[in-house]
Design a protein around this motif. Structure first.
Motif, PDB file in Angstrom:
ATOM      1  N   LEU A 120       0.813  -1.225   0.000  1.00  0.00           N
ATOM      2  CA  LEU A 120       0.000   0.000   0.000  1.00  0.00           C
ATOM      3  C   LEU A 120       0.848   1.278   0.000  1.00  0.00           C
ATOM      4  O   LEU A 120       0.290   2.372  -0.119  1.00  0.00           O
ATOM      5  N   VAL A 121       2.159   1.164   0.112  1.00  0.00           N
ATOM      6  CA  VAL A 121       3.015   2.366   0.178  1.00  0.00           C
ATOM      7  C   VAL A 121       2.835   3.268  -1.049  1.00  0.00           C
ATOM      8  O   VAL A 121       2.654   4.482  -0.905  1.00  0.00           O
ATOM      9  N   PRO A 122       2.878   2.752  -2.298  1.00  0.00           N
ATOM     10  CA  PRO A 122       2.681   3.657  -3.450  1.00  0.00           C
ATOM     11  C   PRO A 122       1.336   4.366  -3.423  1.00  0.00           C
ATOM     12  O   PRO A 122       1.248   5.561  -3.729  1.00  0.00           O
ATOM     13  N   SER A 123       0.284   3.669  -3.033  1.00  0.00           N
ATOM     14  CA  SER A 123      -1.048   4.263  -2.956  1.00  0.00           C
ATOM     15  C   SER A 123      -1.096   5.349  -1.888  1.00  0.00           C
ATOM     16  O   SER A 123      -1.628   6.447  -2.115  1.00  0.00           O
ATOM     17  N   ALA A 124      -0.526   5.050  -0.726  1.00  0.00           N
ATOM     18  CA  ALA A 124      -0.526   6.021   0.368  1.00  0.00           C
ATOM     19  C   ALA A 124       0.298   7.252   0.023  1.00  0.00           C
ATOM     20  O   ALA A 124      -0.084   8.390   0.338  1.00  0.00           O
ATOM     21  N   LEU A 125       1.425   7.041  -0.630  1.00  0.00           N
ATOM     22  CA  LEU A 125       2.277   8.175  -1.016  1.00  0.00           C
ATOM     23  C   LEU A 125       1.593   9.053  -2.055  1.00  0.00           C
ATOM     24  O   LEU A 125       1.712  10.281  -2.014  1.00  0.00           O
ATOM     25  N   SER A 126       0.878   8.430  -3.001  1.00  0.00           N
ATOM     26  CA  SER A 126       0.178   9.228  -4.008  1.00  0.00           C
ATOM     27  C   SER A 126      -0.908  10.073  -3.356  1.00  0.00           C
ATOM     28  O   SER A 126      -1.104  11.241  -3.711  1.00  0.00           O
ATOM     29  N   LEU A 127      -1.594   9.511  -2.397  1.00  0.00           N
ATOM     30  CA  LEU A 127      -2.630  10.254  -1.677  1.00  0.00           C
ATOM     31  C   LEU A 127      -2.020  11.411  -0.904  1.00  0.00           C
ATOM     32  O   LEU A 127      -2.531  12.541  -0.918  1.00  0.00           O
ATOM     33  N   LEU A 128      -0.921  11.142  -0.236  1.00  0.00           N
ATOM     34  CA  LEU A 128      -0.218  12.175   0.529  1.00  0.00           C
ATOM     35  C   LEU A 128       0.225  13.320  -0.376  1.00  0.00           C
ATOM     36  O   LEU A 128       0.016  14.504  -0.070  1.00  0.00           O
ATOM     37  N   LEU A 129       0.816  12.986  -1.521  1.00  0.00           N
ATOM     38  CA  LEU A 129       1.311  14.000  -2.449  1.00  0.00           C
ATOM     39  C   LEU A 129       0.172  14.847  -3.004  1.00  0.00           C
ATOM     40  O   LEU A 129       0.252  16.088  -3.032  1.00  0.00           O
ATOM     41  N   LEU A 130      -0.885  14.197  -3.437  1.00  0.00           N
ATOM     42  CA  LEU A 130      -2.012  14.935  -4.016  1.00  0.00           C
ATOM     43  C   LEU A 130      -2.663  15.855  -2.993  1.00  0.00           C
ATOM     44  O   LEU A 130      -3.040  16.994  -3.303  1.00  0.00           O
ATOM     45  N   MET A 131      -2.785  15.386  -1.782  1.00  0.00           N
ATOM     46  CA  MET A 131      -3.380  16.228  -0.743  1.00  0.00           C
ATOM     47  C   MET A 131      -2.484  17.415  -0.409  1.00  0.00           C
ATOM     48  O   MET A 131      -2.959  18.527  -0.179  1.00  0.00           O
ATOM     49  N   GLU A 132      -1.189  17.183  -0.379  1.00  0.00           N
ATOM     50  CA  GLU A 132      -0.247  18.273  -0.111  1.00  0.00           C
ATOM     51  C   GLU A 132      -0.284  19.313  -1.226  1.00  0.00           C
ATOM     52  O   GLU A 132      -0.051  20.497  -0.993  1.00  0.00           O
ATOM     53  N   LEU A 133      -0.603  18.874  -2.445  1.00  0.00           N
ATOM     54  CA  LEU A 133      -0.700  19.787  -3.584  1.00  0.00           C
ATOM     55  C   LEU A 133      -2.064  20.467  -3.665  1.00  0.00           C
ATOM     56  O   LEU A 133      -2.300  21.270  -4.580  1.00  0.00           O
ATOM     57  N   GLY A 134      -2.949  20.135  -2.736  1.00  0.00           N
ATOM     58  CA  GLY A 134      -4.247  20.794  -2.689  1.00  0.00           C
ATOM     59  C   GLY A 134      -5.324  20.160  -3.541  1.00  0.00           C
ATOM     60  O   GLY A 134      -6.337  20.786  -3.835  1.00  0.00           O
ATOM     61  N   ALA A 135      -5.133  18.913  -3.942  1.00  0.00           N
ATOM     62  CA  ALA A 135      -6.130  18.235  -4.769  1.00  0.00           C
ATOM     63  C   ALA A 135      -7.412  17.987  -3.974  1.00  0.00           C
ATOM     64  O   ALA A 135      -7.388  17.882  -2.743  1.00  0.00           O
ATOM     65  N   ASP A 136      -8.517  17.903  -4.676  1.00  0.00           N
ATOM     66  CA  ASP A 136      -9.785  17.564  -4.046  1.00  0.00           C
ATOM     67  C   ASP A 136      -9.672  16.179  -3.402  1.00  0.00           C
ATOM     68  O   ASP A 136      -9.103  15.254  -3.999  1.00  0.00           O
ATOM     69  N   PRO A 137     -10.207  15.995  -2.180  1.00  0.00           N
ATOM     70  CA  PRO A 137     -10.087  14.707  -1.502  1.00  0.00           C
ATOM     71  C   PRO A 137     -10.628  13.524  -2.306  1.00  0.00           C
ATOM     72  O   PRO A 137     -10.038  12.442  -2.283  1.00  0.00           O
ATOM     73  N   MET A 138     -11.730  13.713  -3.028  1.00  0.00           N
ATOM     74  CA  MET A 138     -12.280  12.613  -3.811  1.00  0.00           C
ATOM     75  C   MET A 138     -11.350  12.233  -4.957  1.00  0.00           C
ATOM     76  O   MET A 138     -11.149  11.043  -5.249  1.00  0.00           O
ATOM     77  N   LEU A 139     -10.758  13.226  -5.605  1.00  0.00           N
ATOM     78  CA  LEU A 139      -9.794  12.946  -6.668  1.00  0.00           C
ATOM     79  C   LEU A 139      -8.607  12.178  -6.110  1.00  0.00           C
ATOM     80  O   LEU A 139      -8.165  11.177  -6.704  1.00  0.00           O
ATOM     81  N   ALA A 140      -8.084  12.628  -4.979  1.00  0.00           N
ATOM     82  CA  ALA A 140      -6.939  11.958  -4.359  1.00  0.00           C
ATOM     83  C   ALA A 140      -7.299  10.524  -3.991  1.00  0.00           C
ATOM     84  O   ALA A 140      -6.490   9.599  -4.169  1.00  0.00           O
ATOM     85  N   ALA A 141      -8.520  10.320  -3.487  1.00  0.00           N
ATOM     86  CA  ALA A 141      -8.947   8.982  -3.086  1.00  0.00           C
ATOM     87  C   ALA A 141      -9.045   8.047  -4.289  1.00  0.00           C
ATOM     88  O   ALA A 141      -8.593   6.894  -4.240  1.00  0.00           O
ATOM     89  N   ILE A 142      -9.613   8.526  -5.380  1.00  0.00           N
ATOM     90  CA  ILE A 142      -9.771   7.687  -6.571  1.00  0.00           C
ATOM     91  C   ILE A 142      -8.413   7.336  -7.177  1.00  0.00           C
ATOM     92  O   ILE A 142      -8.182   6.195  -7.594  1.00  0.00           O
ATOM     93  N   VAL A 143      -7.504   8.304  -7.215  1.00  0.00           N
ATOM     94  CA  VAL A 143      -6.161   8.019  -7.731  1.00  0.00           C
ATOM     95  C   VAL A 143      -5.467   6.982  -6.853  1.00  0.00           C
ATOM     96  O   VAL A 143      -4.821   6.041  -7.348  1.00  0.00           O
TER      97      VAL A 143
END
Length: 260
Positions: free
Chosen positions: A49-72
């Motif tokens: 799950l590390v790649p998935s968790a890191l992608s979520l962390l990065l997107l959220m830090e960049l200000g992405a919408d939570p739903m977009l970050a979750a789907i990615v």
């Protein structure tokens, strides 16, 4: 138990549960059985799950919408696992709800085609997990959400071992039957490691009461699904083991989302 042997089981578990490549030497002299290897499933779940968790962390830090970050994050998780557990969920839904009896259900589950029940199960599974992750991301900082994903990744794979150990194989031949039943010491180790990793990773995120709630509801989901599978099939299959992971992950994420 030698630590080196346990690390080798982690790598074997990663190879079985994902599309990641591991060194061929970890399979040298190994008979292909997962009876002992399952003790490392919870630890492998965290690493997968590390790649998935890191992608979520990065997107959220960049200000992405939570739903977009979750789907990615879910898309990356699905790619890294090769949709292994999603396939199990779909096949289990088709067989358990579409089969007239045990033999018919098992026949349906062997069919590579997806039916209406399987399609609905996948839609609901992805939808519930995405909505829950987005809700968690709305209320918690990015690092905490990433840790929660890792914690539930460990928990859901621990529940796979619990389901696997609780029922005999429904088929004389098949992936689960050929892999063997989990040995008692391996089962106990999986429960110990899975619970410990879940607690350590979720400790900075939420309260002890919430952790207990998430663990309790995931356990109830696994027990309920296992009881249904036992009544319908009389035993587990590779598909029901994968479905257990999906169900427990969805329930755990939803429980966390509604309790933080």
């Amino acid at each position: 138990m030698e630590l080196r042997d346990y690390f080798a089981d982690i790598l074997r578990s990663i190879a079985f549960l994902s599309r990641f490549s591991v060194p061929a030497r970890v399979f040298a002299g190994h008979d292909g059985s997962l009876s002992q290897t399952v003790r490392a499933f919870p630890a492998a779940g965290v690493l997968i799950l590390v790649p998935s968790a890191l992608s979520l962390l990065l997107l959220m830090e960049l200000g992405a919408d939570p739903m977009l970050a979750a789907i990615v994050a879910l898309a990356i998780q699905t790619v890294t696992t090769g949709a292994l557990h999603e396939d199990g969920l779909a096949d289990s839904a088709d067989g358990l709800f579409g089969g007239r009896d045990r033999d018919h259900a098992l026949e349906i589950m062997k069919d590579s085609r997806i039916g209406s029940y399987g399609t609905v199960a996948l839609i609901l599974g992805f939808g519930l997990r995405a909505a829950a992750i987005a809700a968690i991301a709305h209320d918690l900082p990015p690092t905490s959400v990433a840790l929660a994903l890792l914690a539930i990744g460990s928990l859901s794979r621990m529940m796979m071992v619990w389901h696997w150990s609780s029922l005999p194989s429904a088929r004389a031949k098949g992936v689960a039957a050929n892999a063997g039943m989990p040995e008692k010491p391996a089962f106990r180790m999986a429960i110990l490691v899975g619970t410990t990793l879940f607690a350590i990773l979720l400790w900075p995120v939420t309260s002890i009461a919430t952790m207990a709630l998430v663990l309790g509801l995931a356990s109830l989901a696994a027990a309920g699904f296992t009881a249904h599978v036992s009544g319908k099939l009389g035993g587990h299959t590779g598909d029901t083991i994968g479905a257990t992971q999906q169900i427990c992950e969805a329930v755990a994420l939803a429980a966390l989302a509604t309790s933080i």
